[in-house]
Design a protein around this motif. Structure first.
Motif, PDB file in Angstrom:
ATOM      1  N   ASP A 180       1.925  -7.424  -4.958  1.00 58.78           N
ATOM      2  CA  ASP A 180       2.840  -7.010  -3.892  1.00 58.78           C
ATOM      3  C   ASP A 180       2.572  -5.597  -3.397  1.00 58.78           C
ATOM      4  N   ILE A 181       1.396  -5.050  -3.684  1.00 58.47           N
ATOM      5  CA  ILE A 181       1.149  -3.628  -3.413  1.00 58.47           C
ATOM      6  C   ILE A 181       1.190  -3.330  -1.916  1.00 58.47           C
ATOM      7  N   LEU A 182       0.692  -4.227  -1.068  1.00 59.29           N
ATOM      8  CA  LEU A 182       0.739  -3.996   0.374  1.00 59.29           C
ATOM      9  C   LEU A 182       2.186  -4.004   0.865  1.00 59.29           C
ATOM     10  N   ASP A 183       2.989  -4.914   0.334  1.00 54.33           N
ATOM     11  CA  ASP A 183       4.407  -4.948   0.700  1.00 54.33           C
ATOM     12  C   ASP A 183       5.115  -3.671   0.266  1.00 54.33           C
ATOM     13  N   ARG A 184       4.766  -3.164  -0.906  1.00 52.37           N
ATOM     14  CA  ARG A 184       5.393  -1.940  -1.392  1.00 52.37           C
ATOM     15  C   ARG A 184       4.986  -0.738  -0.546  1.00 52.37           C
ATOM     16  N   TYR A 186       4.180  -0.780   2.608  1.00 53.26           N
ATOM     17  CA  TYR A 186       4.963  -0.923   3.833  1.00 53.26           C
ATOM     18  C   TYR A 186       6.417  -0.525   3.603  1.00 53.26           C
ATOM     19  N   GLY A 187       6.997  -0.967   2.501  1.00 48.46           N
ATOM     20  CA  GLY A 187       8.387  -0.661   2.212  1.00 48.46           C
ATOM     21  C   GLY A 187       8.644   0.823   2.063  1.00 48.46           C
ATOM     22  N   GLU A 188       7.731   1.536   1.432  1.00 48.53           N
ATOM     23  CA  GLU A 188       7.901   2.986   1.276  1.00 48.53           C
ATOM     24  C   GLU A 188       7.850   3.688   2.625  1.00 48.53           C
ATOM     25  N   LEU A 189       6.947   3.257   3.496  1.00 48.34           N
ATOM     26  CA  LEU A 189       6.907   3.839   4.841  1.00 48.34           C
ATOM     27  C   LEU A 189       8.172   3.490   5.619  1.00 48.34           C
ATOM     28  N   ARG A 190       8.625   2.267   5.484  1.00 44.57           N
ATOM     29  CA  ARG A 190       9.857   1.851   6.170  1.00 44.57           C
ATOM     30  C   ARG A 190      11.044   2.713   5.728  1.00 44.57           C
ATOM     31  N   ASP A 191      11.110   3.001   4.425  1.00 40.46           N
ATOM     32  CA  ASP A 191      12.234   3.780   3.910  1.00 40.46           C
ATOM     33  C   ASP A 191      12.188   5.235   4.366  1.00 40.46           C
ATOM     34  N   ARG A 192      11.005   5.754   4.658  1.00 35.67           N
ATOM     35  CA  ARG A 192      10.877   7.147   5.094  1.00 35.67           C
ATOM     36  C   ARG A 192      10.861   7.291   6.614  1.00 35.67           C
ATOM     37  N   PHE A 193      10.886   6.198   7.320  1.00 35.61           N
ATOM     38  CA  PHE A 193      10.717   6.238   8.776  1.00 35.61           C
ATOM     39  C   PHE A 193      11.890   6.948   9.442  1.00 35.61           C
ATOM     40  N   ASP A 194      11.575   7.802  10.399  1.00 36.36           N
ATOM     41  CA  ASP A 194      12.577   8.503  11.193  1.00 36.36           C
ATOM     42  C   ASP A 194      12.888   7.635  12.413  1.00 36.36           C
ATOM     43  N   HIS A 195      14.039   6.991  12.410  1.00 37.00           N
ATOM     44  CA  HIS A 195      14.390   6.061  13.486  1.00 37.00           C
ATOM     45  C   HIS A 195      14.617   6.781  14.809  1.00 37.00           C
ATOM     46  N   GLU A 196      14.992   8.047  14.754  1.00 36.45           N
ATOM     47  CA  GLU A 196      15.281   8.791  15.975  1.00 36.45           C
ATOM     48  C   GLU A 196      14.021   9.298  16.666  1.00 36.45           C
ATOM     49  N   SER A 197      13.118   9.865  15.867  1.00 35.39           N
ATOM     50  CA  SER A 197      11.978  10.592  16.449  1.00 35.39           C
ATOM     51  C   SER A 197      10.618  10.039  16.064  1.00 35.39           C
ATOM     52  N   GLY A 198      10.589   8.949  15.305  1.00 32.08           N
ATOM     53  CA  GLY A 198       9.303   8.435  14.863  1.00 32.08           C
ATOM     54  C   GLY A 198       8.715   9.289  13.757  1.00 32.08           C
ATOM     55  N   GLY A 199       7.660   8.800  13.155  1.00 28.92           N
ATOM     56  CA  GLY A 199       7.047   9.525  12.052  1.00 28.92           C
ATOM     57  C   GLY A 199       7.772   9.245  10.746  1.00 28.92           C
ATOM     58  N   SER A 572      -6.240   1.949  -9.744  1.00 29.74           N
ATOM     59  CA  SER A 572      -5.056   1.095  -9.645  1.00 29.74           C
ATOM     60  C   SER A 572      -3.801   1.766 -10.188  1.00 29.74           C
ATOM     61  N   SER A 573      -3.921   2.527 -11.268  1.00 32.12           N
ATOM     62  CA  SER A 573      -2.740   3.146 -11.869  1.00 32.12           C
ATOM     63  C   SER A 573      -2.104   4.154 -10.920  1.00 32.12           C
ATOM     64  N   ALA A 574      -2.923   5.052 -10.345  1.00 35.27           N
ATOM     65  CA  ALA A 574      -2.398   6.056  -9.418  1.00 35.27           C
ATOM     66  C   ALA A 574      -1.844   5.399  -8.160  1.00 35.27           C
ATOM     67  N   VAL A 575      -2.563   4.419  -7.641  1.00 37.22           N
ATOM     68  CA  VAL A 575      -2.153   3.788  -6.386  1.00 37.22           C
ATOM     69  C   VAL A 575      -0.853   3.016  -6.565  1.00 37.22           C
ATOM     70  N   ALA A 576      -0.710   2.326  -7.688  1.00 32.82           N
ATOM     71  CA  ALA A 576       0.487   1.524  -7.921  1.00 32.82           C
ATOM     72  C   ALA A 576       1.743   2.381  -8.010  1.00 32.82           C
ATOM     73  N   ALA A 577       1.598   3.660  -8.392  1.00 35.08           N
ATOM     74  CA  ALA A 577       2.757   4.536  -8.536  1.00 35.08           C
ATOM     75  C   ALA A 577       3.387   4.854  -7.180  1.00 35.08           C
ATOM     76  N   MET A 578       2.577   4.985  -6.122  1.00 38.90           N
ATOM     77  CA  MET A 578       3.105   5.265  -4.787  1.00 38.90           C
ATOM     78  C   MET A 578       2.079   4.815  -3.751  1.00 38.90           C
ATOM     79  N   PRO A 579       2.028   3.528  -3.467  1.00 37.79           N
ATOM     80  CA  PRO A 579       0.950   3.001  -2.614  1.00 37.79           C
ATOM     81  C   PRO A 579       0.918   3.568  -1.206  1.00 37.79           C
ATOM     82  N   SER A 580       2.049   4.049  -0.674  1.00 36.84           N
ATOM     83  CA  SER A 580       2.047   4.581   0.691  1.00 36.84           C
ATOM     84  C   SER A 580       1.291   5.893   0.806  1.00 36.84           C
ATOM     85  N   ALA A 581       0.900   6.488  -0.323  1.00 39.41           N
ATOM     86  CA  ALA A 581       0.073   7.694  -0.287  1.00 39.41           C
ATOM     87  C   ALA A 581      -1.403   7.356  -0.125  1.00 39.41           C
TER      88      ALA A 581
END
Length: 685
Positions: A180-184, A186-199, A572-581
């Motif tokens: 599920d790493i691709l979904d995660r 995406y989810g991390e970016l979705r959670d940080r998304f600025d709905h008002e100004s983008g980014g 894999s270990s580093a990436v799995a901790a925060m895949p959006s990085a």
């Protein structure tokens, strides 16, 4: 040379900026450390780059000050490093700074033992203590006292930092990434998304184009509409904001506010290249002409202001001119009226949010300056109305008379590799300027930046020097692969394969997988590290994973794809901790795990029927596709040697044909462009 220090003989613009300092600077090298050992002194290491605003501030405050220089000269052996010339040193000591302080940035200040181990680190240091921040004049005596009276403590601290650096360079056992790493990611970016100004996230806001590239791919492979929406909102907001140069084009480095209005004004080549790729792909996905126009305007800026006469591209333009940040780019309302006339200025001011009192806040103080940055309210148009375009051109001509910001004119292989990729994408969409620029740039690198088959990192003032790092190889290979996809010239694909073989030989870790950042012959590094984090620039390992996946599909050679998979497993270990990085790595994983296909066009490259089929392919967004051209006739020519699976493919009924294949298992060939559209749609492209 009278009045200069040892930096006067260097090529780096950053080092040359400090050549007349009263500080007794050394360039990085054995001479400095031999003196440090002989005189039992610590080494004061200062790392920055020529277009860095706070590097300029520290230089003016301290390094140009006689009293501060005398203090430094009496306490240390002082060494200057251009982070863009020696990214390996910068990565190493920035990691140490982050370990020791929890943060990093430039200028980077590190104090080393004579054997190069860090025991103190900071970023910008004011000359005098203020607001609770210890100044250089107070700090240096404390470090000297510590060195002289508590030497064992210093050495033990340096030893712990070195051990931590060595531990950070070790890889975890190879593991597959979670499904599920691709979904995660995406989810991390979705959670940080600025709905008002983008980014994503809060201020300061940095453009990270590979986040957009990942979201576009994720949207296509999962049919997730919000992924595309986040990408588009961000692209529109950046183009509307002050981070975009509305008069002369190109993107500034980042925005100091959360609405993209107040930029930090330096312009970097890598930002232009990556942004052009992101906007080009967004146009292919959406068909919105705004994105195509932005990509074209970026190219206008790069070809006009960053092109070196030899064919390469210069690194950056400074934020500062006339001693202040942003002076070249900001405007007083009265000045705009004087240049445009009252009525035209009124219309321009309304469109770009110009205020009599100014809308620009000085970055350090937050105070109004009476000047304006330009930003558009709402979604910007793909094409300006004629009156605003006329006003823009008039202001551009007036701005050209101002003293320009400093241009860092060194040519870096890695950043030019990204620019080659962007030029190739633009050329594939019909931009003849970019096709010519691609050829010139590639000729420059072929003639100048190779030494005995090995790549060099930096060219300036007639000199190519410094061993290439893995980013240089990976990004140049990326530019060659994109070049083949654009021009279908097999010599470009052959060159990419040759460089990939050399990269594998010099940087690959046979034991644990992944690429080291620096070659083994670099003996002046405490630790030989691997990089995977996709920051302002994606990592060489992430780009290599995508390169190898593409080369595997273009050539049919499975070893390339196997190596790409080992990169994913290695980190894999580093990436799995925060895949959006690691969004560029996620783009590679998306390619490897979702349906992909090889598109082989068989026909005469100059014939209209071949061109018609190629046009259909070109107009589509193909994140999972690779394109090959197999010339019609008896032999497949050079491409048949590179990709043997195309040898038996032939035209159909005397007409050019397209074979669409999944893992080299091909459908019936197609000769009709309309049928080809249907096939590509069915394949999910």
């Amino acid at each position: 040379m009278a009045g200069t220090n040892r930096l006067a003989g260097e090529k780096s613009p950053y080092l040359l900026q400090h050549a007349s300092n009263p500080v007794d600077w050394y360039p990085w090298g054995e001479e400095a450390f031999t003196r440090a050992r002989r005189e039992d002194r610590p080494v004061f290491l200062s790392i920055g780059y020529s277009t860095c605003h706070w590097c300029h501030v520290m230089a003016h405050e301290s390094f140009e000050n006689e009293e501060a220089a005398a203090l430094l000269n009496g306490a240390f052996v002082c060494v200057k490093v251009d982070r863009e010339e020696r990214p390996d040193l910068d990565h190493l000591y920035m990691t140490a700074c982050q370990m020791m302080t929890g943060s990093g940035g430039w200028p980077l200040t590190v104090v080393l033992t004579p054997d190069r181990r860090p025991f103190f680190a900071a970023t910008y240091i004011p000359r005098e203590t203020r607001l609770g921040r210890t100044g250089l004049m107070d700090l240096v005596p404390k470090i000297v006292h510590l060195w002289r009276t508590r030497r064992q403590d210093v050495l033990e601290s340096a030893g712990r930092v070195l051990q931590a650096l060595q531990e950070s360079g070790k890889d975890a056992p190879e593991e597959d990434l979670p499904k599920d790493i691709l979904d995660r990611a995406y989810g991390e970016l979705r959670d940080r998304f600025d709905h008002e100004s983008g980014g994503f996230g809060e201020r300061p806001k940095f453009p990270v184009p590979h986040q957009i590239l990942f979201l576009l791919r994720y949207s296509r492979s999962t049919r997730t509409g919000w992924a595309l929406e986040m990408a588009e909102r961000t692209l529109k907001a950046m183009r509307a904001g002050g981070i975009w140069d509305h008069v002369g084009f190109g993107f500034h480095r980042y925005s100091t506010d959360d609405q993209w209005h107040l930029p930090h004004f330096e312009k970097m080549l890598y930002d232009q290249a990556l942004q052009a790729l992101a906007y080009t792909e967004a146009f292919q996905v959406s068909g919105n002409p705004l994105y195509r126009s932005v990509a074209g305007d970026i190219m206008t800026y790069v070809l006009r202001d960053l092109a070196d006469p030899g064919g390469g591209f210069c690194s950056a333009e400074d934020a500062d001119s006339e001693g202040e940040e942003g002076t070249f780019y900001v405007w007083k309302a009265e000045e705009i009226r004087r240049i445009l006339g009252k009525e035209a200025a009124r219309a321009f001011g309304e469109a770009y949010q110009v205020r009599e009192e100014g809308n620009y806040l000085e970055e350090a103080t937050g105070q109004r300056t009476g000047r304006n940055t330009l930003h558009w309210r709402g979604d910007p148009p793909a094409e300006l109305p004629p009156d605003l375009e006329k006003a823009r051109r008039t202001l551009f001509a007036a701005r050209e008379k101002r003293p320009r910001p400093h241009r860092d004119d060194k040519v870096l292989t890695d950043w030019n590799g990204l620019m080659l990729a962007a030029l190739a994408r633009a050329a594939a969409s019909g931009d003849s300027r970019c096709a010519q620029a691609y050829r010139r740039c590639l000729a420059f690198f072929s003639e100048t930046m190779l030494s005995n088959g090995m790549l060099l990192h930096r060219w300036r003032d007639g000199e190519a020097a410094i061993s290439a790092n893995v980013d240089d190889y990976a990004f140049l290979i990326r530019g060659l692969i994109e070049g083949y996809q654009a021009f279908l010239d097999p010599s470009l694909l052959a060159a990419a394969i040759r460089l990939q073989v050399e990269q594998d030989r010099r940087f690959w870790d046979d034991r644990l997988g992944g690429y080291f950042f620096s070659p083994a012959e670099n003996r002046d590094l405490l630790v030989r590290k691997k990089q995977i984090y996709d920051g302002a620039i994606p990592s060489g390992n992430s780009v290599s994973a995508l390169n190898l996946a593409l080369l595997g599909r273009l050539t049919g050679e499975s070893g390339h794809e196997e190596r790409a998979v080992r990169i994913l497993r290695c980190f894999s270990s580093a990436v799995a901790a925060m895949p959006s990085a690691y969004t560029m790595l996620m783009a590679a994983l998306d390619f490897l795990t979702n349906p992909s296909y090889e598109i082989v066009i068989v026909g005469d490259p100059a014939a209209p029927d071949t061109a018609a089929l190629l046009t259909v392919v070109r107009e589509r967004y193909l994140p999972g596709g690779t394109i090959l051209l197999r010339p019609a006739g008896r032999g497949a020519g050079e491409i048949g040697k590179i990709a043997p699976f195309v040898k038996d493919m032939k035209p159909v009924g005397g007409k050019a044909a397209v074979y669409v294949c999944r893992h080299f298992s091909c459908r019936e060939p197609v000769t009709d462009p309309r049928k080809l559209r249907d096939v590509l749609e069915e394949e999910g492209s």
